[in-house]
Write a protein that holds these residues in place. Structure first.
Motif, PDB file in Angstrom:
ATOM      1  N   TRP A  56       0.851  -1.186   0.000  1.00  0.00           N
ATOM      2  CA  TRP A  56       0.000   0.000   0.000  1.00  0.00           C
ATOM      3  C   TRP A  56       0.886   1.235   0.000  1.00  0.00           C
ATOM      4  O   TRP A  56       1.646   1.449   0.916  1.00  0.00           O
ATOM      5  N   TYR A  57       0.769   2.031  -1.073  1.00  0.00           N
ATOM      6  CA  TYR A  57       1.624   3.206  -1.230  1.00  0.00           C
ATOM      7  C   TYR A  57       0.789   4.478  -1.206  1.00  0.00           C
ATOM      8  O   TYR A  57      -0.281   4.566  -1.808  1.00  0.00           O
ATOM      9  N   CYS A  58       1.317   5.475  -0.515  1.00  0.00           N
ATOM     10  CA  CYS A  58       0.679   6.783  -0.453  1.00  0.00           C
ATOM     11  C   CYS A  58       1.558   7.777  -1.218  1.00  0.00           C
ATOM     12  O   CYS A  58       2.694   8.037  -0.813  1.00  0.00           O
ATOM     13  N   GLU A  67      -0.473  -3.240   5.960  1.00  0.00           N
ATOM     14  CA  GLU A  67      -1.935  -3.348   6.102  1.00  0.00           C
ATOM     15  C   GLU A  67      -2.395  -2.893   7.484  1.00  0.00           C
ATOM     16  O   GLU A  67      -3.377  -2.161   7.624  1.00  0.00           O
ATOM     17  N   LEU A  70      -2.916   0.968   8.172  1.00  0.00           N
ATOM     18  CA  LEU A  70      -3.991   1.725   7.532  1.00  0.00           C
ATOM     19  C   LEU A  70      -5.127   1.987   8.511  1.00  0.00           C
ATOM     20  O   LEU A  70      -5.418   1.171   9.381  1.00  0.00           O
ATOM     21  N   ARG A  74      -7.061   4.047   4.672  1.00  0.00           N
ATOM     22  CA  ARG A  74      -6.254   5.206   4.290  1.00  0.00           C
ATOM     23  C   ARG A  74      -4.958   5.195   5.093  1.00  0.00           C
ATOM     24  O   ARG A  74      -4.827   4.487   6.095  1.00  0.00           O
ATOM     25  N   VAL A  81      -4.353   5.721  -0.286  1.00  0.00           N
ATOM     26  CA  VAL A  81      -3.294   4.777  -0.629  1.00  0.00           C
ATOM     27  C   VAL A  81      -3.741   3.973  -1.841  1.00  0.00           C
ATOM     28  O   VAL A  81      -4.935   3.886  -2.134  1.00  0.00           O
ATOM     29  N   GLU A  82      -2.784   3.409  -2.539  1.00  0.00           N
ATOM     30  CA  GLU A  82      -3.088   2.539  -3.668  1.00  0.00           C
ATOM     31  C   GLU A  82      -2.124   1.356  -3.639  1.00  0.00           C
ATOM     32  O   GLU A  82      -0.999   1.478  -3.157  1.00  0.00           O
ATOM     33  N   TRP A  83      -2.586   0.200  -4.119  1.00  0.00           N
ATOM     34  CA  TRP A  83      -1.741  -0.984  -4.159  1.00  0.00           C
ATOM     35  C   TRP A  83      -0.771  -0.819  -5.326  1.00  0.00           C
ATOM     36  O   TRP A  83      -1.168  -0.576  -6.456  1.00  0.00           O
TER      37      TRP A  83
END
Length: 94
Positions: A56-58, A67, A70, A74, A81-83
């Protein structure tokens, strides 16, 4: 900008009456050759390898989060965040 910083560091040494054994810029050919040689030795000995990292990258925080970090899907900062999966080089730890 960096050229000005390098000049400032050299001037600081002069002002303090001290000097490094050598001052090297990462853009110098001798630095590039040394790094390439070190990389080859590490790779050839099996100490580094290319793999893939996912998580998970912000973008706003420029950070990967586990995980468990978060909060309601978020980043702890509240940002989205997005994988993300990306190729990277890793040090072999064992």
């Amino acid at each position: 900008f960096v050229d000005g910083m390098a000049s400032s560091f050299r001037a600081m040494g002069d002002a303090l009456g001290c000097a490094p054994d050598g001052f090297i810029r990462t853009t110098e050919p001798r630095h590039k050759e040394a790094v390439a040689g070190m990389w080859r030795r590490l790779r050839d000995a099996g100490y580094i390898y290319k793999g893939e990292y996912s998580g998970w990258y912000c973008v706003r925080d420029e950070m990967f989060y586990a995980e468990g970090e978060l909060v309601d899907g978020r980043a702890p900062t509240g940002a989205e965040v997005e994988w993300v999966s990306e190729s990277s080089y890793f040090f072999r730890l064992s």
